[in-house]
Design a protein around this motif. Structure first.
Motif, PDB file in Angstrom:
ATOM      1  N   VAL A  46       0.835  -1.198   0.000  1.00 37.84           N
ATOM      2  CA  VAL A  46       0.000   0.000   0.000  1.00 37.84           C
ATOM      3  C   VAL A  46       0.874   1.253   0.000  1.00 37.84           C
ATOM      4  O   VAL A  46       0.598   2.219  -0.738  1.00 37.84           O
ATOM      5  CB  VAL A  46      -0.968  -0.022   1.208  1.00 37.84           C
ATOM      6  CG1 VAL A  46      -1.637   1.330   1.399  1.00 37.84           C
ATOM      7  CG2 VAL A  46      -2.005  -1.108   1.034  1.00 37.84           C
ATOM      8  N   LEU A  47       1.938   1.280   0.805  1.00 42.37           N
ATOM      9  CA  LEU A  47       2.833   2.426   0.848  1.00 42.37           C
ATOM     10  C   LEU A  47       3.535   2.635  -0.497  1.00 42.37           C
ATOM     11  O   LEU A  47       3.684   3.772  -0.973  1.00 42.37           O
ATOM     12  CB  LEU A  47       3.859   2.268   1.963  1.00 42.37           C
ATOM     13  CG  LEU A  47       3.330   2.414   3.397  1.00 42.37           C
ATOM     14  CD1 LEU A  47       4.426   2.105   4.408  1.00 42.37           C
ATOM     15  CD2 LEU A  47       2.792   3.807   3.609  1.00 42.37           C
ATOM     16  N   ALA A  58       2.474   1.679  -3.506  1.00 44.95           N
ATOM     17  CA  ALA A  58       1.491   2.106  -4.501  1.00 44.95           C
ATOM     18  C   ALA A  58       1.110   3.564  -4.288  1.00 44.95           C
ATOM     19  O   ALA A  58       1.048   4.358  -5.252  1.00 44.95           O
ATOM     20  CB  ALA A  58       0.254   1.216  -4.437  1.00 44.95           C
ATOM     21  N   SER A  59       0.865   3.957  -3.035  1.00 48.35           N
ATOM     22  CA  SER A  59       0.474   5.344  -2.783  1.00 48.35           C
ATOM     23  C   SER A  59       1.637   6.295  -3.070  1.00 48.35           C
ATOM     24  O   SER A  59       1.434   7.397  -3.587  1.00 48.35           O
ATOM     25  CB  SER A  59      -0.025   5.514  -1.359  1.00 48.35           C
ATOM     26  OG  SER A  59       1.015   5.215  -0.439  1.00 48.35           O
ATOM     27  N   VAL A 102       1.766   6.790  -6.821  1.00 47.12           N
ATOM     28  CA  VAL A 102       0.683   7.656  -7.278  1.00 47.12           C
ATOM     29  C   VAL A 102       1.009   9.120  -6.970  1.00 47.12           C
ATOM     30  O   VAL A 102       0.795  10.005  -7.805  1.00 47.12           O
ATOM     31  CB  VAL A 102      -0.662   7.226  -6.637  1.00 47.12           C
ATOM     32  CG1 VAL A 102      -1.738   8.273  -6.880  1.00 47.12           C
ATOM     33  CG2 VAL A 102      -1.089   5.882  -7.177  1.00 47.12           C
ATOM     34  N   VAL A 103       1.542   9.385  -5.787  1.00 47.09           N
ATOM     35  CA  VAL A 103       1.918  10.755  -5.424  1.00 47.09           C
ATOM     36  C   VAL A 103       3.019  11.265  -6.348  1.00 47.09           C
ATOM     37  O   VAL A 103       2.976  12.406  -6.823  1.00 47.09           O
ATOM     38  CB  VAL A 103       2.354  10.821  -3.943  1.00 47.09           C
ATOM     39  CG1 VAL A 103       3.007  12.150  -3.627  1.00 47.09           C
ATOM     40  CG2 VAL A 103       1.178  10.564  -3.028  1.00 47.09           C
TER      41      VAL A 103
END
Length: 109
Positions: free
Chosen positions: A12-13, A15-16, A19-20
């Motif tokens: 999750v970290l 992927a986020s 995206v950022v």
């Protein structure tokens, strides 16, 4: 926390973060394109249509006593055959001498 929840949290970290990062890159590109377009419009509106056109080409003019119309082809052909500078028209002589003087001042020759 067991290993599956740690793996899930890392995914999750990652992927986020990706995206950022992509959002920041897209924002920078859009912003720079927008700024370039605005600068172009501001320059075009402040200077009018002159910003689109180029500067007019400069024209070379010689004095009336130097200008010699005609014999241009004969002088160029004579120069190729090894004749001296005097075989050229007087306006060509003046221009050629000026070019040579400028080159000598700059140290090209």
């Amino acid at each position: 926390m067991d290993s599956s929840s740690k793996t899930c949290l890392m995914a999750v970290l990652a992927a986020s973060g990706s995206v950022v990062f992509l959002a920041m890159q897209a924002h920078n590109r859009l912003l720079s394109n927008f700024i370039n377009q605005m600068e172009f419009q501001i320059n075009a509106s402040s200077t009018g249509a002159a910003a689109v056109r180029e500067d007019p080409k400069k024209k070379v003019r010689f004095a009336a006593d130097v200008a010699d119309k005609g014999s241009g082809r004969r002088a160029a052909a004579g120069r190729r055959n090894g004749e001296s500078l005097e075989a050229m028209p007087r306006n060509w002589q003046a221009m050629y001498k000026g070019i040579l003087q400028q080159r000598n001042l700059r140290g090209y020759m």
